[in-house]
Design a protein around this motif. Structure first.
Motif, PDB file in Angstrom:
ATOM      1  N   UNK A  22      -1.221 -21.096  43.166  1.00  0.00           N
ATOM      2  CA  UNK A  22      -0.580 -21.149  41.849  1.00  0.00           C
ATOM      3  C   UNK A  22       0.146 -19.846  41.487  1.00  0.00           C
ATOM      4  N   UNK A  23       0.092 -18.843  42.358  1.00  0.00           N
ATOM      5  CA  UNK A  23       0.792 -17.588  42.087  1.00  0.00           C
ATOM      6  C   UNK A  23      -0.004 -16.608  41.258  1.00  0.00           C
ATOM      7  N   UNK A  24      -1.238 -16.960  40.884  1.00  0.00           N
ATOM      8  CA  UNK A  24      -2.063 -16.035  40.127  1.00  0.00           C
ATOM      9  C   UNK A  24      -2.730 -14.995  41.025  1.00  0.00           C
ATOM     10  N   UNK A  25      -3.450 -14.093  40.399  1.00  0.00           N
ATOM     11  CA  UNK A  25      -4.100 -12.999  41.121  1.00  0.00           C
ATOM     12  C   UNK A  25      -5.529 -13.383  41.502  1.00  0.00           C
ATOM     13  N   UNK A  26      -5.820 -13.240  42.777  1.00  0.00           N
ATOM     14  CA  UNK A  26      -7.171 -13.454  43.289  1.00  0.00           C
ATOM     15  C   UNK A  26      -7.865 -12.098  43.326  1.00  0.00           C
ATOM     16  N   UNK A  27      -8.820 -11.878  42.427  1.00  0.00           N
ATOM     17  CA  UNK A  27      -9.438 -10.553  42.338  1.00  0.00           C
ATOM     18  C   UNK A  27     -10.327 -10.235  43.535  1.00  0.00           C
ATOM     19  N   UNK A  28     -10.497 -11.198  44.416  1.00  0.00           N
ATOM     20  CA  UNK A  28     -11.174 -10.919  45.670  1.00  0.00           C
ATOM     21  C   UNK A  28     -10.364 -10.000  46.571  1.00  0.00           C
ATOM     22  N   UNK A  29      -9.080  -9.817  46.236  1.00  0.00           N
ATOM     23  CA  UNK A  29      -8.203  -8.911  46.988  1.00  0.00           C
ATOM     24  C   UNK A  29      -8.304  -7.465  46.498  1.00  0.00           C
ATOM     25  N   UNK A  30      -9.024  -7.235  45.427  1.00  0.00           N
ATOM     26  CA  UNK A  30      -9.042  -5.918  44.793  1.00  0.00           C
ATOM     27  C   UNK A  30      -9.449  -4.807  45.768  1.00  0.00           C
ATOM     28  N   UNK A  31     -10.545  -5.004  46.477  1.00  0.00           N
ATOM     29  CA  UNK A  31     -11.078  -3.912  47.292  1.00  0.00           C
ATOM     30  C   UNK A  31     -10.124  -3.540  48.427  1.00  0.00           C
ATOM     31  N   UNK A  32      -9.511  -4.527  49.059  1.00  0.00           N
ATOM     32  CA  UNK A  32      -8.610  -4.210  50.166  1.00  0.00           C
ATOM     33  C   UNK A  32      -7.371  -3.480  49.674  1.00  0.00           C
ATOM     34  N   UNK A  33      -6.835  -3.862  48.517  1.00  0.00           N
ATOM     35  CA  UNK A  33      -5.637  -3.194  48.024  1.00  0.00           C
ATOM     36  C   UNK A  33      -5.967  -1.799  47.488  1.00  0.00           C
ATOM     37  N   UNK A  34      -7.141  -1.619  46.898  1.00  0.00           N
ATOM     38  CA  UNK A  34      -7.528  -0.280  46.438  1.00  0.00           C
ATOM     39  C   UNK A  34      -7.702   0.676  47.612  1.00  0.00           C
ATOM     40  N   UNK A  35      -8.312   0.211  48.681  1.00  0.00           N
ATOM     41  CA  UNK A  35      -8.512   1.069  49.856  1.00  0.00           C
ATOM     42  C   UNK A  35      -7.179   1.386  50.529  1.00  0.00           C
ATOM     43  N   UNK A  36      -6.293   0.401  50.595  1.00  0.00           N
ATOM     44  CA  UNK A  36      -4.971   0.645  51.183  1.00  0.00           C
ATOM     45  C   UNK A  36      -4.183   1.642  50.344  1.00  0.00           C
ATOM     46  N   UNK A  37      -4.276   1.520  49.031  1.00  0.00           N
ATOM     47  CA  UNK A  37      -3.594   2.465  48.143  1.00  0.00           C
ATOM     48  C   UNK A  37      -4.102   3.877  48.360  1.00  0.00           C
ATOM     49  N   UNK A  38      -5.400   4.020  48.452  1.00  0.00           N
ATOM     50  CA  UNK A  38      -6.006   5.340  48.623  1.00  0.00           C
ATOM     51  C   UNK A  38      -5.616   5.960  49.958  1.00  0.00           C
ATOM     52  N   UNK A  57      -7.282  -3.562  55.902  1.00  0.00           N
ATOM     53  CA  UNK A  57      -6.641  -2.447  55.198  1.00  0.00           C
ATOM     54  C   UNK A  57      -5.414  -1.979  55.963  1.00  0.00           C
ATOM     55  N   UNK A  58      -5.538  -1.855  57.278  1.00  0.00           N
ATOM     56  CA  UNK A  58      -4.400  -1.428  58.098  1.00  0.00           C
ATOM     57  C   UNK A  58      -3.240  -2.409  57.986  1.00  0.00           C
ATOM     58  N   UNK A  59      -3.536  -3.704  57.923  1.00  0.00           N
ATOM     59  CA  UNK A  59      -2.473  -4.706  57.863  1.00  0.00           C
ATOM     60  C   UNK A  59      -1.710  -4.648  56.544  1.00  0.00           C
ATOM     61  N   UNK A  60      -2.359  -4.198  55.473  1.00  0.00           N
ATOM     62  CA  UNK A  60      -1.646  -4.008  54.201  1.00  0.00           C
ATOM     63  C   UNK A  60      -0.590  -2.925  54.372  1.00  0.00           C
ATOM     64  N   UNK A  61      -0.972  -1.821  54.996  1.00  0.00           N
ATOM     65  CA  UNK A  61      -0.047  -0.705  55.194  1.00  0.00           C
ATOM     66  C   UNK A  61       1.040  -1.074  56.198  1.00  0.00           C
TER      67      UNK A  61
END
Length: 459
Positions: free
Chosen positions: A93-109, A160-164
């Protein structure tokens, strides 16, 4: 001990870092705190964010450590807003799945953890690649970073690597870290503007975070926030033109480039020997460095070698080291490849006649940036254009809605410069200019108003 984290991952009480740009940076997950405390991440304290720019803007001494925390914090705030305002209700539906939070936070860091000393100059001399090294640090079982990530799950480092690497299957996650308006760019513009003391990079982050939203193919911005996005684009343009491409910073970068190139040359010359130790750089001179060798380097290591090389028996290495440490940048004039190549050859010959090795005392430096681009199917560009969302759910690309952005979209800005020792453009009282007065006069006749020109056209 390599214990797995509990399912919720949350700290009992959040930890904070006081930050001059974001006020507080909130750390709420044990894995994020543990990543910050790894030796690989702590090394970023010893890597300047802006390299040689601090020779022009003296406040720009901040580190990649602070920037990485800032990217994490912006990403965390976006996750909070997405989870509160746009949570997914059903798959697709295009909404945010908060299960993605940890992977995106680690990739950002961790997005910049592979940067080395004086990153971009070092890369060009020793053929390193900070993005590839970032992935290597995340995936190598020898690093503390990998060991921490593996406690989440055995496949978490690869996620995490795949996000980057931009291969992660959820485009929302990828675009938060890497797009034309992402957490990385938003932080470095604000942070670099703050520490360099300029106002060019400031924009309304609060408003942008208010209007950003997820959709099926990534992230978009509500149409009512268009002017905040415009402001961001213009700020980015101004920072590149006024700060990142500053001619003096580039003049110092040229010296650094030639200094490292000369050190490598001297090392490889069997007839010459260094006067001082250089053990940490040997793997890079020989082109067989390991990840461990790379992580042993930081700005301080290079600066220590430069200090030792002041007294080296090689006169070029000694001179370039002194020029770099004492802030004696090469000076420059603008030129056009189409019309000035013949004159450049004459100028290089004059410099050589004055006793300078043109391999180390001249340089052509071009710096160009594309402030904003849009998808053009006839080209190979794989950019993610900025999408604006109307209340009815339809989209328009930014430059189609903004006359301001249209005026700069798809256009490169910057210049090409010819760099030479200061004494050729502006006589230094400490130099015996009379030794080559005639050469200096011959050189200066081709220079006018900070640019190369052909005097025969004005005769």
């Amino acid at each position: 001990m390599n214990l797995m984290y509990d399912d919720d991952q949350l700290l009992p009480i959040e930890q904070v870092f006081r930050d001059p740009v974001h006020d507080y940076i909130h750390v709420q997950h044990q894995v994020v705190l543990d990543l910050i405390n790894t030796k690989e991440f702590q090394r970023l304290r010893r890597i300047k964010q802006l390299g040689t720019t601090s020779f022009t803007f003296h406040g720009g001494e901040h580190s990649r450590f602070g920037h990485s925390l800032g990217v994490y914090e912006i990403t965390r705030r976006i996750c909070d807003k997405f989870a509160r305002n746009f949570p997914t209700k059903e798959p697709g539906d295009g909404g945010w799945d908060d299960g993605e939070r940890l992977v995106v936070l680690c990739a950002a860091l961790l997005h910049d953890i592979g940067h080395g000393p004086y990153s971009h100059t070092f890369e060009s001399i020793f053929q390193t690649n900070h993005e590839e090294l970032t992935i290597a640090i995340i995936l190598s079982q020898e690093t503390e970073v990998n060991q921490v990530l593996s406690r989440v799950s055995l496949d978490f480092p690869q996620k995490v690597a795949s996000v980057i690497e931009k291969t992660y299957p959820n485009p929302q996650v990828v675009q938060l870290i890497s797009s034309q308006i992402d957490a990385d760019r938003m932080d470095y513009l604000l942070r670099d503007a703050y520490f360099t003391g300029v106002n060019y990079g400031t924009f309304d982050l609060t408003r942008i975070l208010r209007v950003i939203r997820p959709y099926k193919d990534g992230i978009a911005f509500q149409i009512q926030g268009m002017h905040a996005v415009e402001d961001y684009i213009v700020s980015r343009y101004q920072m590149y033109m006024q700060v990142y491409f500053h001619r003096v910073s580039r003049g110092m970068e040229v010296i650094l480039d030639h200094l490292l190139k000369r050190a490598k040359k001297v090392y490889q010359d069997p007839s010459v020997s260094f006067k001082h130790s250089f053990s940490l750089l040997v793997p890079f001179f020989e082109g067989n460095f390991t990840l461990k060798d790379y992580l042993a380097l930081d700005d301080g290591v290079l600066n220590t070698y430069f200090t030792l090389w002041r007294a080296d028996q090689d006169p070029i290495l000694s001179d370039l080291s002194t020029r770099f440490l004492d802030r004696k940048p090469f000076k420059s004039v603008t030129f056009s490849k189409q019309t000035d190549e013949a004159i450049l050859e004459k100028l290089s010959k004059l410099i050589q006649e004055a006793g300078y090795d043109t391999d180390y005392y001249t340089a052509i430096n071009n710096s160009y940036d594309l402030p904003y681009d849009f998808y053009r199917p006839e080209t190979d560009n794989q950019i993610t254009q900025i999408e604006l969302m109307y209340p009815d759910g339809s989209f328009t690309e930014l430059s189609k809605a903004s006359a301001l952005v249209t005026s700069i979209a798809g256009k490169e800005y910057g210049d090409e410069r010819f760099y030479v020792p200061k004494e050729f453009l502006k006589p230094d009282k400490s130099v015996e200019i009379t030794l080559f007065e005639e050469l200096y006069t011959g050189f200066s006749k081709y220079i006018k108003n900070g640019a190369i020109y052909d005097p025969t056209k004005n005769e």
